[in-house]
Write an enzyme that holds these catalytic residues in place. Sequence first.
Site, mmCIF file in Angstrom:
data_model
loop_
_atom_site.group_PDB
_atom_site.id
_atom_site.type_symbol
_atom_site.label_atom_id
_atom_site.label_comp_id
_atom_site.label_asym_id
_atom_site.label_seq_id
_atom_site.Cartn_x
_atom_site.Cartn_y
_atom_site.Cartn_z
ATOM 1 N N GLU A 94 0.800 -1.217 0.000
ATOM 2 C CA GLU A 94 0.000 0.000 0.000
ATOM 3 C C GLU A 94 0.839 1.275 0.000
ATOM 4 O O GLU A 94 0.282 2.371 -0.005
ATOM 5 C CB GLU A 94 -0.926 0.009 1.224
ATOM 6 C CG GLU A 94 -1.929 -1.138 1.235
ATOM 7 C CD GLU A 94 -2.939 -1.041 2.367
ATOM 8 O OE1 GLU A 94 -2.796 -0.132 3.223
ATOM 9 O OE2 GLU A 94 -3.871 -1.863 2.401
ATOM 10 N N ASP A 330 -19.001 2.370 10.374
ATOM 11 C CA ASP A 330 -17.578 2.384 10.035
ATOM 12 C C ASP A 330 -17.279 3.449 8.983
ATOM 13 O O ASP A 330 -16.421 3.275 8.132
ATOM 14 C CB ASP A 330 -17.106 1.001 9.555
ATOM 15 C CG ASP A 330 -15.591 0.918 9.411
ATOM 16 O OD1 ASP A 330 -14.887 1.704 10.058
ATOM 17 O OD2 ASP A 330 -15.107 0.068 8.637
ATOM 18 N N CYS A 630 -12.253 -16.128 11.458
ATOM 19 C CA CYS A 630 -11.291 -16.588 10.449
ATOM 20 C C CYS A 630 -11.354 -15.829 9.135
ATOM 21 O O CYS A 630 -10.340 -15.713 8.436
ATOM 22 C CB CYS A 630 -11.493 -18.073 10.152
ATOM 23 S SG CYS A 630 -11.647 -19.130 11.598
#
Length: 730
Positions: A94, A330, A630
């Site tokens: 990134e 969010d 997971c």
Amino acid sequence: MRKLVSVLLGVSLAASSLVSAKAADTALDPNAIRAATAAVNTAAIASEDPDNWLGHGNDYREQRYSQLDQINESNISGLGLAWSFDTAFKRGLEATPIVVDGVMFVTANWSIVHALDARTGEELWTYDPEVPREWAKMACCDVVNRGVAVYEGKVIFGTLDARLIALDAGTGEKLWEVQAADTKQYPYTSTGAPRVFKDKVIIGNGGAEYGVRGFVTAFDVNTGEKLWRFYTVPGNPADGFENEVMARAAETWTGEWWKTGGGGTVWDSIVYDPELDQLYIGVGNGSPWNHRVRSPDGGDNLYLSSIVALNPDTGEYLWHYQETPAESWDYTATQHIMLADMEWQGETRKVIWHAPKNGFFFIIDRTNGKLLSAEPYARVNWATHYDMETGRPVETERARYADKAEFIRPSSMGAHNWHPMAHSPKTGLVYIPAIDAMVKYGDVENYLHQWGHWNLGVPLEQDAAPNHILAQLMLGKVTTGSLLAWDPKTQSAAWSVPYQRPWNGGVLATAGNLVFQGTAMGEFRAYRADNGDQLWSFDARTGIIGSPVTYAIDGEQYITVLAGWGGAFGLVAGYEQEGGIPPSRILTFKLGAQGALPANPEKVLFEAPAPEPLTEEELKTGRTLYHEYCSGCHGVDAVSNGAIPDLRHLPPVFYANFDAIVLDGMMRKAGMVGFSDVLDKEDSRLIKGYVLTQAEEDREIRETPSWWMSIKMAFYRVVASILGWLVNNL
């Protein structure tokens, strides 16, 4: 352990236990590198030297625009690969490189720093901060890093385990190191690039999903001494507040928010304004996401989802604008903050341009934080518009998902995430890596806060699809991307290029009437900046999420971008890629070059054992547990992108030791920690059963005759198109 590092031109230095600096024979002398980087200071970064890329956004305005035009719309077809540099891992990259007088400084996975000859890609030195691999569990969004800062002979960067380190730019030797956040008590991370100015280095942190309290800190660039710290949300009132600003902010919170951290991490955008001598920080989401959980009796929850202006010398509060009051989705305000001057209603205004997650493009007067405009640049259904009298959004009835689960647009991924946008003063346009997606939000019953795990207050698991192929096709119908050219003057789109997938790379604009961007599909592209026509592309053989830069050496222009698929969406979405996963790479281009990349390695698939019989209820429980603990790394429906092991195709020994790995942390040194604090053997059995069921499904699909699979795929595409249309028109 201590090791002797051979440095450039035979100079030797003793390295500490955390130093992994090394050198290669090169014509670039450490003293010359040190001298060149010593000249990088506040004035140099502000000047926008076109031959170099000195700041994260090029200069302090962070417009990611270059005056270089040797590569332009008329000769772009002659652009070719000059060199590539393979990093040691296969994860998301990134970073924005920093380039100073022919030397490139860039970060890779696990916060490793590389210094490269920007002309050839030859490695000059590498520094490995030796981040404990088990700390990857605390990183919501891959083991990534967005870059270094260079200032007065030093290369400064943050590490995944929240350290701040300064290196000698010439040799990679460590000069100082500080712990920028307390990781003994809290799950902090640092993935953003620090910013430097006036002999200070500023860095924030991540960890809101895990339950931390956000802040930014200023350190002395020469010594690492802490100079000031500004908290973005209030702490426990019983401990007293750091200042009046936090006391006033606490009035906008209710309940016992401090027990779940509060959030508000400043994990990406930090911008210094040398004209006004102000510092702007973009503040993140709440912890947990769900507003009713963290602040049950309401309140705006300052300073979540806000742009906050600070005195850069003292860290004192100056002003703020909260883009999403009482944030519950969010919807961070950490996305790229861009500074500009523009004509607005008959007068020149010094403004901030901002396209945060919530889908509205903001124009904010940066002298005082007054909202000038907020118009949707993407499809949104959580709000209809902003009331310009109050500066607040007008929310829709579904926005708060109060009575039932609701599909909300944009999704938690946002209409624009961390991938930087760019601006061309020639066209007047801002180029945004936009995302079009929605997600189902709802309440969770009996919220339980778990240290070191995701604490969202909303369910992670979405509705199940009949198989992973249909799920992936559906994902492609309801989760897409685009390169959006936005006109701030008219607050409308000038043009847009659609993409099949979201999570496309950051953007670079140049004086050659060009816009460069990498894509999730693995292409590096160039477009005409004025109308969006695609002029050129290069097959990078892996998804690109990094941000391009350009620079010149001896009058020759280069373009560099990092290619490596990953990050939050890259891991969770689990797009299956053709062939094996190549190393994550740094790619550099120039006119007339004819370099080529090797073919990707072949994918190796191990056959999993047959699943044990599970009842429908057991399978459902296993699926829920898998997606809760997971899927953030191994992908939705156990479909991995390959950079992290695909649990459906492990060697037999891993299934034989499933409990030891999942519960006991047998592989913690590789980054796979144990989950015995929240899971037991029965949970492990059900997760394993779900994974093996997914493996069985995949095996059946691969063994289906090709002619029959072609018919099935045609059917799946029709079904996905119908379902996608229905979802998109909700």
